[in-house]
Write a protein that holds these residues in place. Structure first.
Motif, PDB file in Angstrom:
ATOM      1  N   ALA A 118      -1.843  20.718   3.828  1.00  0.00           N
ATOM      2  CA  ALA A 118      -3.170  20.096   3.967  1.00  0.00           C
ATOM      3  C   ALA A 118      -3.227  18.803   3.152  1.00  0.00           C
ATOM      4  O   ALA A 118      -3.745  17.778   3.610  1.00  0.00           O
ATOM      5  N   THR A 119      -2.666  18.843   1.966  1.00  0.00           N
ATOM      6  CA  THR A 119      -2.658  17.661   1.114  1.00  0.00           C
ATOM      7  C   THR A 119      -1.810  16.565   1.737  1.00  0.00           C
ATOM      8  O   THR A 119      -2.216  15.397   1.800  1.00  0.00           O
ATOM      9  N   ARG A 120      -0.640  16.963   2.241  1.00  0.00           N
ATOM     10  CA  ARG A 120       0.251  15.946   2.835  1.00  0.00           C
ATOM     11  C   ARG A 120      -0.403  15.290   4.048  1.00  0.00           C
ATOM     12  O   ARG A 120      -0.354  14.079   4.222  1.00  0.00           O
ATOM     13  N   ALA A 121      -1.061  16.121   4.879  1.00  0.00           N
ATOM     14  CA  ALA A 121      -1.689  15.581   6.092  1.00  0.00           C
ATOM     15  C   ALA A 121      -2.821  14.623   5.719  1.00  0.00           C
ATOM     16  O   ALA A 121      -2.932  13.520   6.271  1.00  0.00           O
ATOM     17  N   ALA A 122      -3.652  15.040   4.767  1.00  0.00           N
ATOM     18  CA  ALA A 122      -4.774  14.182   4.359  1.00  0.00           C
ATOM     19  C   ALA A 122      -4.244  12.877   3.794  1.00  0.00           C
ATOM     20  O   ALA A 122      -4.747  11.785   4.090  1.00  0.00           O
ATOM     21  N   CYS A 123      -3.202  12.978   3.013  1.00  0.00           N
ATOM     22  CA  CYS A 123      -2.645  11.805   2.364  1.00  0.00           C
ATOM     23  C   CYS A 123      -2.070  10.825   3.385  1.00  0.00           C
ATOM     24  O   CYS A 123      -2.270   9.617   3.292  1.00  0.00           O
ATOM     25  N   ARG A 124      -1.367  11.387   4.378  1.00  0.00           N
ATOM     26  CA  ARG A 124      -0.813  10.524   5.433  1.00  0.00           C
ATOM     27  C   ARG A 124      -1.927   9.785   6.161  1.00  0.00           C
ATOM     28  O   ARG A 124      -1.867   8.580   6.386  1.00  0.00           O
ATOM     29  N   LEU A 178       0.857  -1.158   0.000  1.00  0.00           N
ATOM     30  CA  LEU A 178       0.000   0.000   0.000  1.00  0.00           C
ATOM     31  C   LEU A 178       0.899   1.216   0.000  1.00  0.00           C
ATOM     32  O   LEU A 178       1.686   1.424   0.899  1.00  0.00           O
ATOM     33  N   LEU A 179       0.832   1.983  -1.061  1.00  0.00           N
ATOM     34  CA  LEU A 179       1.693   3.150  -1.176  1.00  0.00           C
ATOM     35  C   LEU A 179       0.835   4.356  -1.435  1.00  0.00           C
ATOM     36  O   LEU A 179      -0.241   4.274  -2.001  1.00  0.00           O
ATOM     37  N   ALA A 180       1.348   5.492  -1.057  1.00  0.00           N
ATOM     38  CA  ALA A 180       0.602   6.700  -1.311  1.00  0.00           C
ATOM     39  C   ALA A 180       1.495   7.694  -1.987  1.00  0.00           C
ATOM     40  O   ALA A 180       2.706   7.628  -1.883  1.00  0.00           O
ATOM     41  N   GLY A 181       0.861   8.619  -2.681  1.00  0.00           N
ATOM     42  CA  GLY A 181       1.620   9.672  -3.340  1.00  0.00           C
ATOM     43  C   GLY A 181       1.995  10.798  -2.394  1.00  0.00           C
ATOM     44  O   GLY A 181       2.216  11.924  -2.823  1.00  0.00           O
ATOM     45  N   CYS A 182       2.026  10.506  -1.095  1.00  0.00           N
ATOM     46  CA  CYS A 182       2.375  11.541  -0.128  1.00  0.00           C
ATOM     47  C   CYS A 182       3.762  12.063  -0.448  1.00  0.00           C
ATOM     48  O   CYS A 182       4.687  11.311  -0.666  1.00  0.00           O
TER      49      CYS A 182
END
Lengths: 194, 394
Positions: free
Chosen positions: B6-12, A21-25
């Protein structure tokens, strides 16, 4: 010869062994959708039907679920079930709703008192210690309250002056976990009202 | 320029929650993070599947998120590593205040690729004394997400509110409240924020307990002492047309429905000790279910037709209680909890693969979840107080 092919679902199950499970973070550029040729395009944007599903505690109406603002004062009189009062508690053996000799003697005194206080009504509150299960304790406390009710009626107290409420193990008098606390909690409590 | 905070936090959050959701379902193993260092970073637009194959991955789940213009957009793609085939591609958008919901939705969508319905968007209802005071020893009902997050209070009447039971459509909770003095069954329409009092129409000082909706939501089983002692009754879901199903002078209570709605389990002390019994939903064909132990209560019939079994609370020789499951075909009993203090009041997840119940460890009751084999037990952090009587909703 026709080749046997796994259906997508079967193939997916077969592959359950390991997933990544990977994310584009922290991706170097803002996430963009790209539909690679030959692959199904992403489904159209779905608005989450149950997303912020109107939390039940938002708004004045909703806070009223199950209650229209009964004050604590009015409840204290109704369910105060502590000690004291003109009629002493009746106690029970563990897991039993049988009236002991002592319990009968106490109820006989209650009957006498009720004969001389003819304008009062009594609520008999059955209780259990917490060494039983929720549901069965509610049933057991119902039997305990009914045992006192039946005996008082047999002694001539008008049934219309009596009512029973079963508390199970939901409202113990003593929150302790000792033999003494349990014994105090296995009781019928009597509240008197005009 | 990199993504904003905000994007990074949501993504995490989404990655973390989706991982936890899929792990909870118990069908997936995760490639250890340490192996990820061995391969080049993911190119999310064109994954190099041979890299992933090399570290043993069979499935690759790629999520991307962006918060923009007050809206959170999330894309989830599930690939077969072996073939490079896309199994699932979904895009979600909505308000950005609770990214967990996006992950739950994605988990449930991924679970549609299996034979099981996911539980990530399900909720638990339970009873807690967390808002009680010394003067007002109240118990109120609360709802949390299945993972214990997002607690919401349902009742606010400062009385005793206990035994919540979800309607199968998830819009209502039947429960028992003492707010009018006697314990009566109420119906809380949790989305509308209103309640119906005395659903079963008890009269005089008769009391009603243990509401249980039938699997189709059309009927309500409950216990009432209106006939002079505690019996199991069945009414329409609106409380009308109540019929008495048990007729012994013993206490019959705590009904639970079979997945077909054709049978009802219940607790009776007609033999002197509380035991589980089964009857058909007309009250006929009554037979005893439990023969082991002298105290069994609180049946919960597995709602999945795949498993023919009933969970319940059993007293052990030590005097404490544990959760057990009886297989209806073999009558074999397996113990689910052991050495966790006292545990009671089991309820099934809608897909029948997990159980929720309450355990008292160290003096505080907490909501606990187990898979149906009893292999993985976890205490849910649902908040302060004693948290008991859970029911698992859709």
């Amino acid at each position: 010869m026709q080749r046997h092919r796994l259906s997508p679902r079967r193939a997916f199950l077969a592959a359950l062994g390991a997933a990544v499970l990977l994310a584009g973070c922290g991706h170097k550029r803002p996430p963009v959708l790209t539909a690679t040729p030959g692959q199904p395009a992403p489904a159209p944007a779905e608005h989450l039907d149950r997303a912020p599903a109107r939390p039940v505690d938002e708004g004045p109406d909703v806070r009223a679920v199950g209650g229209e603002g009964a004050t604590s004062a009015d409840l204290a009189g109704r369910t105060g079930s502590g000690e004291g009062g003109p009629l002493a508690d009746v106690h029970f053996a563990y897991d039993s709703s049988a009236l002991s000799d002592e319990a009968r003697a106490t109820l006989e005194k209650h009957a006498v008192w009720l004969q001389s206080h003819r304008n009062v009504k009594v609520t008999i509150e059955g209780n259990c210690d917490d060494r039983g299960t929720v549901d069965y304790n509610l049933a057991l406390s119902e039997q305990r309250a009914r045992a006192a009710y039946d005996y008082l009626v047999s002694l001539g107290v008008a049934a219309a002056r009596l009512r029973t409420v079963s508390y199970g193990k939901e409202r113990p008098l003593d929150p302790g976990n000792t033999e003494e606390a349990w014994a105090r909690n296995r009781r019928d409590h009597f509240t008197v009202s005009p | 320029m990199g993504p904003d905070e905000a994007t990074r936090a949501a993504c995490r959050t989404i990655t973390q929650v989706l991982r936890a959701d899929l792990r909870f379902e118990g069908l997936f193993q995760f490639v250890p993070d340490s192996l990820l260092d061995a391969i080049p970073p993911l190119n999310a637009d064109a994954p190099r599947f041979e890299d992933w194959k090399g570290i043993g991955a069979r499935i690759l789940v790629v999520t991307r998120a962006e918060v923009k213009g007050g809206e959170l957009s999330v894309e989830v793609r599930v690939y077969f590593v072996d073939s490079g085939q896309t199994m699932l591609a979904r895009r979600y958008s909505g308000r950005p205040d609770n990214p967990r919901l996006f992950a739950h939705q994605a988990s449930d969508d991924i679970m549609t690729l299996t034979q099981y319905k996911g539980v990530a968007r399900t909720r638990l209802a339970f009873t807690s004394d967390r808002d009680a005071t010394k003067e007002v020893r109240s118990k109120e009902l609360y709802i949390v997400d299945y993972d214990g997050f997002n607690p919401r209070r349902v009742t606010v009447n400062n009385s005793l509110n206990i035994l919540p039971n979800w309607s199968p459509d998830g819009t209502s909770l039947a429960y028992v409240s003492y707010r009018q003095g006697s314990p009566l069954i109420y119906l809380a329409k949790v989305l509308e924020g209103r309640s119906v009092a005395n659903l079963t129409g008890e009269k005089g000082d008769s009391q009603a307990f243990a509401p249980a909706f039938s699997p189709d939501g059309k009927r309500l089983a409950f216990a009432s002492n209106r006939s002079g002692n505690m019996d199991v009754w069945v009414a329409g879901a609106d409380g009308s047309g109540a019929r008495r199903l048990t007729t012994t002078p013993a206490s019959d209570t705590a009904p639970c429905w079979s997945p077909t709605g054709q049978e009802i389990g219940f607790t009776s002390n007609r033999t002197g000790t509380p035991q589980l019994w089964i009857m058909d939903s007309e009250g006929l064909n009554v037979r005893r279910l439990t023969n082991v132990g002298n105290y069994n209560d609180g049946c919960a019939w597995n709602p999945s037709k795949q498993y023919s079994e009933i969970a319940y609370t059993a007293r052990l020789e030590s005097g404490g209680f544990d959760i057990a499951i009886i297989d209806l075909a073999t009558r074999q009993v397996r113990q689910i909890t052991q050495g966790r203090g006292s545990c009671e009041y089991p309820a099934w997840a809608p897909n029948g693969r997990h159980l929720v119940f309450a355990c008292n460890r160290g003096g505080r009751w907490e909501i606990t979840i187990s898979d149906r084999e009893g292999r993985t037990l976890q205490t849910l952090a649902t908040g302060p107080g004693n948290n008991v009587q859970p029911d698992w909703g859709p």
